[in-house]
Design an enzyme around this catalytic site. Structure first.
Site, PDB file in Angstrom:
ATOM      1  N   THR A   1      -9.194  13.968  -0.776  1.00  0.00           N
ATOM      2  CA  THR A   1      -8.404  14.478  -1.857  1.00  0.00           C
ATOM      3  C   THR A   1      -9.916  14.797  -2.443  1.00  0.00           C
ATOM      4  OG1 THR A   1      -6.565  12.873  -1.251  1.00  0.00           O
ATOM      5  CG2 THR A   1      -6.378  13.760  -3.248  1.00  0.00           C
ATOM      6  N   GLY A   2     -10.557  14.094  -2.222  1.00  0.00           N
ATOM      7  CA  GLY A   2     -11.755  13.895  -3.134  1.00  0.00           C
ATOM      8  C   GLY A   2     -12.359  15.497  -2.830  1.00  0.00           C
TER       9      GLY A   2
ATOM     10  N   CYS B   1     -12.124  -0.406  -0.927  1.00  0.00           N
ATOM     11  CA  CYS B   1     -12.839   0.411  -0.336  1.00  0.00           C
ATOM     12  C   CYS B   1     -14.194  -0.205   0.447  1.00  0.00           C
ATOM     13  CB  CYS B   1     -13.236   2.010  -1.099  1.00  0.00           C
ATOM     14  SG  CYS B   1     -12.831   1.498  -2.688  1.00  0.00           S
TER      15      CYS B   1
ATOM     16  N   SER C   1     -18.865  -7.316  -5.781  1.00  0.00           N
ATOM     17  CA  SER C   1     -18.271  -6.618  -7.403  1.00  0.00           C
ATOM     18  C   SER C   1     -18.175  -7.446  -8.647  1.00  0.00           C
ATOM     19  CB  SER C   1     -16.680  -5.562  -7.276  1.00  0.00           C
ATOM     20  OG  SER C   1     -16.522  -5.036  -6.114  1.00  0.00           O
TER      21      SER C   1
ATOM     22  N   GLU D   1     -15.620   8.601  -6.243  1.00  0.00           N
ATOM     23  CA  GLU D   1     -15.705   7.325  -5.316  1.00  0.00           C
ATOM     24  C   GLU D   1     -14.592   6.877  -4.062  1.00  0.00           C
ATOM     25  OE1 GLU D   1     -14.678   3.603  -3.904  1.00  0.00           O
ATOM     26  OE2 GLU D   1     -14.182   2.616  -6.239  1.00  0.00           O
TER      27      GLU D   1
HETATM   28  P1  ADP Z   1      -4.576   7.313  -0.798  1.00  0.00           P
HETATM   29  O1  ADP Z   1      -3.991   8.182   0.908  1.00  0.00           O
HETATM   30  O2  ADP Z   1      -5.257   6.318  -0.285  1.00  0.00           O
HETATM   31  O3  ADP Z   1      -3.059   7.516  -1.243  1.00  0.00           O
HETATM   32  P2  ADP Z   1      -5.377   9.612  -1.961  1.00  0.00           P
HETATM   33  O4  ADP Z   1      -6.770   9.943  -1.732  1.00  0.00           O
HETATM   34  O5  ADP Z   1      -3.956  10.591  -1.493  1.00  0.00           O
HETATM   35  O6  ADP Z   1      -5.328   8.020  -1.252  1.00  0.00           O
HETATM   36  O7  ADP Z   1      -4.636   8.896  -3.289  1.00  0.00           O
HETATM   37  C1  ADP Z   1      -6.056   9.012  -4.900  1.00  0.00           C
HETATM   38  C2  ADP Z   1      -5.095   9.460  -5.624  1.00  0.00           C
HETATM   39  O8  ADP Z   1      -5.211  10.972  -5.018  1.00  0.00           O
HETATM   40  C3  ADP Z   1      -3.553   9.205  -6.184  1.00  0.00           C
HETATM   41  O9  ADP Z   1      -3.664   9.172  -7.425  1.00  0.00           O
HETATM   42  C4  ADP Z   1      -2.974  10.621  -5.662  1.00  0.00           C
HETATM   43  O10 ADP Z   1      -1.092  11.169  -6.144  1.00  0.00           O
HETATM   44  C5  ADP Z   1      -3.546  11.350  -5.664  1.00  0.00           C
HETATM   45  N1  ADP Z   1      -3.758  12.149  -4.943  1.00  0.00           N
HETATM   46  C6  ADP Z   1      -3.431  12.532  -4.149  1.00  0.00           C
HETATM   47  N2  ADP Z   1      -3.879  14.035  -3.970  1.00  0.00           N
HETATM   48  C7  ADP Z   1      -4.480  14.886  -4.308  1.00  0.00           C
HETATM   49  C8  ADP Z   1      -4.330  16.137  -5.021  1.00  0.00           C
HETATM   50  N3  ADP Z   1      -3.548  17.408  -3.670  1.00  0.00           N
HETATM   51  N4  ADP Z   1      -4.615  16.293  -5.878  1.00  0.00           N
HETATM   52  C9  ADP Z   1      -4.455  15.200  -6.947  1.00  0.00           C
HETATM   53  N5  ADP Z   1      -4.683  14.825  -6.600  1.00  0.00           N
HETATM   54  C10 ADP Z   1      -4.110  13.991  -5.732  1.00  0.00           C
END
Ligand code: ADP
Length: 535
Positions: free
Chosen positions: A288-289, A340, A498, A306
């Site tokens: 997602t990052g 993490c 932490s 992060e």
């Molecule tokens: P996990 O797989 O551990 O849930 P994510 O990275 O998917 O981790 O989620 C972390 C945050 O990112 C959450 O608030 C989630 O809703 C948000 N998120 C997931 N996908 C997207 C996206 N495409 N754009 C913006 N935020 C997102």
């Protein structure tokens, strides 16, 4: 600044108002009363809803935009990870709400950046005081939505509140510089100015601490924020909004737009591409990052990321065994392995290997109790959702199919739902999935190694680098290994590292920037050089 004035004169978006401290009846959302405990061996006993007695003012289900509670046209359900029961329905904010929040944050920025550092400091301090006054209720909300044991949730609330306290102190210590350039008739000034609106996207594993760690720094710096909390844990972010409101944080400075998983993509895109947003701060998966970094690229926004880790935990022959086992337990099984910085792979030198595995297994069997987070003796709550359980299961079956030995655990827990047994695997090799990627669950795989060089090479053979831990009593080895590990944070003879005073963050694909500490505030500040000539 011209844009700032133009927008300041814009009409504020029309929002439902909700005076602080009074519970609103949500239009689309709502919280379920705690149902009776389910009986039978496959059901976790006890609570399966928001516990009775939690202050109604904290149980918010609407978005919070421009200092007002904002219902959305639709609502999404939030489930108790321990029982699967619906905890409540929360406003499912979409593109219009996200845009309204950005605009409210931008309008608020125009005045918030002019508020004196002392005043910002005292408002953050009031917010901190209110968190401390409500700490028991806030912890219960965290346990309800994330499943983590109540004691851990109480710890998280303290950690979370301490970020507000820390940044209330740091707010008054934003200094510039004076430089003497070569030209004798000049002096150079370095000013630090707030960046503007920060979009803050947070995960479910520390639903409160990840917010205050970012928001505390942002507000101290003079920025305003729009928070998109994780879909599994929106209640903490909304309870924090209630307290921010009670603390007198001005409207628009802290905004929250909760949304469902389905809407995360579009809301995230608005927050990360809107020209009024200057900064993105994200904690979550590396995948997602990377999406958010792409969004940020188009308008060259500042970013803090992060992301995932794959923490090695190395035990050298010289280690103090009891310390190493205690550290392994703490760093692996906190939040059922869902942080993490949790150790994700154990590298144990051959001389100490067998006795370490034996003692680690004994500690797991003796000290860990799987159950509902509200039960007194529980140390291991459920995993957050089905997907998380499936990943742990997949890592175990892959490892076993390639020759790993299950020392203890190894399967779903009899409590059912999202519970998994704390698991220790030995005879783990580098080709197994659990050696290659983050499990994010209660799985401890042990790899045997011969030399220090080999351990460091295995530890660094990954494209992420958040935390790393090692146990050794050899001072020269401690220096060598601490410097060689390719991570942002190292625990030497310590499994829990932490603290609000220390910089949190990673190298490689674990992220960009640092949070907490004196460095965290810089992520929300712009450096401006002013040259004074003609002296
Ligand atoms: P996990 O797989 O551990 O849930 P994510 O990275 O998917 O981790 O989620 C972390 C945050 O990112 C959450 O608030 C989630 O809703 C948000 N998120 C997931 N996908 C997207 C996206 N495409 N754009 C913006 N935020 C997102």
């Amino acid at each position: 600044m011209a844009a700032c004035f133009r927008l300041r004169s814009c009409r504020a978006p029309r929002l439902a108002s909700a005076p602080s401290g009074r519970s609103l009846r949500p239009r689309a959302g709502g919280l379920a009363p705690a149902p009776r405990p389910a009986l039978g061996p496959a059901q976790p006993r006890g609570y399966a809803g928001i516990p009775a007695g939690v202050s109604a003012a904290l149980l918010r289900t609407d978005g919070f935009v421009g200092g007002r509670w904002l219902p959305a046209a639709a609502a999404f359900p939030v489930h108790d990870p321990a029982s699967g029961a619906e905890l409540g329905r929360v406003a499912d904010c979409g593109v219009p709400e996200a845009r309204a929040a950005v605009r409210a944050a931008y309008e608020a920025f125009c005045t918030w950046k002019e508020v004196s550092a002392k005043e910002r400091s005292s408002l953050l301090r009031k917010w901190y005081d209110l968190m401390m006054q409500n700490k028991d209720d806030l912890a219960k909300i965290i346990t309800a939505e994330s499943g983590k044991p109540l004691k851990e949730a109480q710890g998280e609330i303290l950690y979370s509140a301490f970020f507000l306290e820390w940044f209330s102190e740091e707010a008054r210590r934003i200094y510039g510089d004076i430089i003497y350039p070569p030209a004798k008739d000049r002096r150079a000034l370095v000013l630090k100015q707030p960046l503007g609106v920060a979009a803050v996207i947070t995960p479910w594993n520390f639903p409160s601490a990840m917010i205050t760690r970012k928001v505390g720094a942002a507000l101290a710096a003079g920025c305003t924020v729009v928070v998109k909390p994780a879909e599994d844990t929106p209640f903490s972010a909304l309870a924090l909004a209630e307290l921010a409101n009670q603390a007198g944080i001005p409207p628009g400075v802290y905004n929250v737009v909760p949304c469902s998983q389905q809407k995360a993509k579009e809301v995230g895109e608005v927050l990360c591409t809107d020209p009024l947003v200057s900064k993105i701060s994200f904690t979550g998966s590396t995948a997602t990052g990377k999406i958010l970094l792409h969004h940020a690229a188009n308008s060259v926004k500042r970013v803090s990321m992060e992301l995932g880790g794959h923490a090695p935990f190395i035990v050298f022959d010289s280690a103090n065994m009891d310390q190493a086992v205690a550290g392994a337990m703490a760093s692996k099984f906190r939040n059922s392995g869902q942080t993490c910085v949790c150790s994700n792979r154990f590298l144990v030198q051959k001389g100490i290997h067998d006795s370490f595995v034996k003692k680690f297994a004994e500690a797991i069997k003796t000290n860990l109790h799987v159950g509902n987070g509200f039960e007194e003796k529980t140390t291991q709550g459920p995993l957050i959702n089905k997907k998380a359980v499936e990943k742990v299961e997949k890592h175990v079956s892959d490892a076993v199919s390639k020759g790993a030995t299950v020392v203890t655990g190894g399967k779903r827990h009899q409590l059912g739902h999202n519970f998994f047994e704390p698991t220790l695997l030995s005879n783990v090799s580098r080709d197994m999935l659990c050696s290659q990627e983050e499990t994010f669950g209660p799985l401890a795989p042990v790899i045997k190694f011969n030399t220090e060089e080999e351990a460091v090479a295995i530890a660094n053979a990954t494209d992420v680098g958040l935390a790393g831990y090692f146990y050794s009593q050899d001072p020269a080895q401690i220096w060598r290994v601490a410097e060689k590990l390719e991570v942002g944070m190292v625990g030497v003879n310590e499994g829990l590292i932490s603290s609000v005073e220390c910089p949190f963050g990673g190298v490689k694909q674990s992220g960009l920037g640092r949070e907490g500490s004196k460095y965290g505030i810089d992520e929300y500040l712009e450096v401006k050089y002013v040259c004074f000539g003609g002296l």
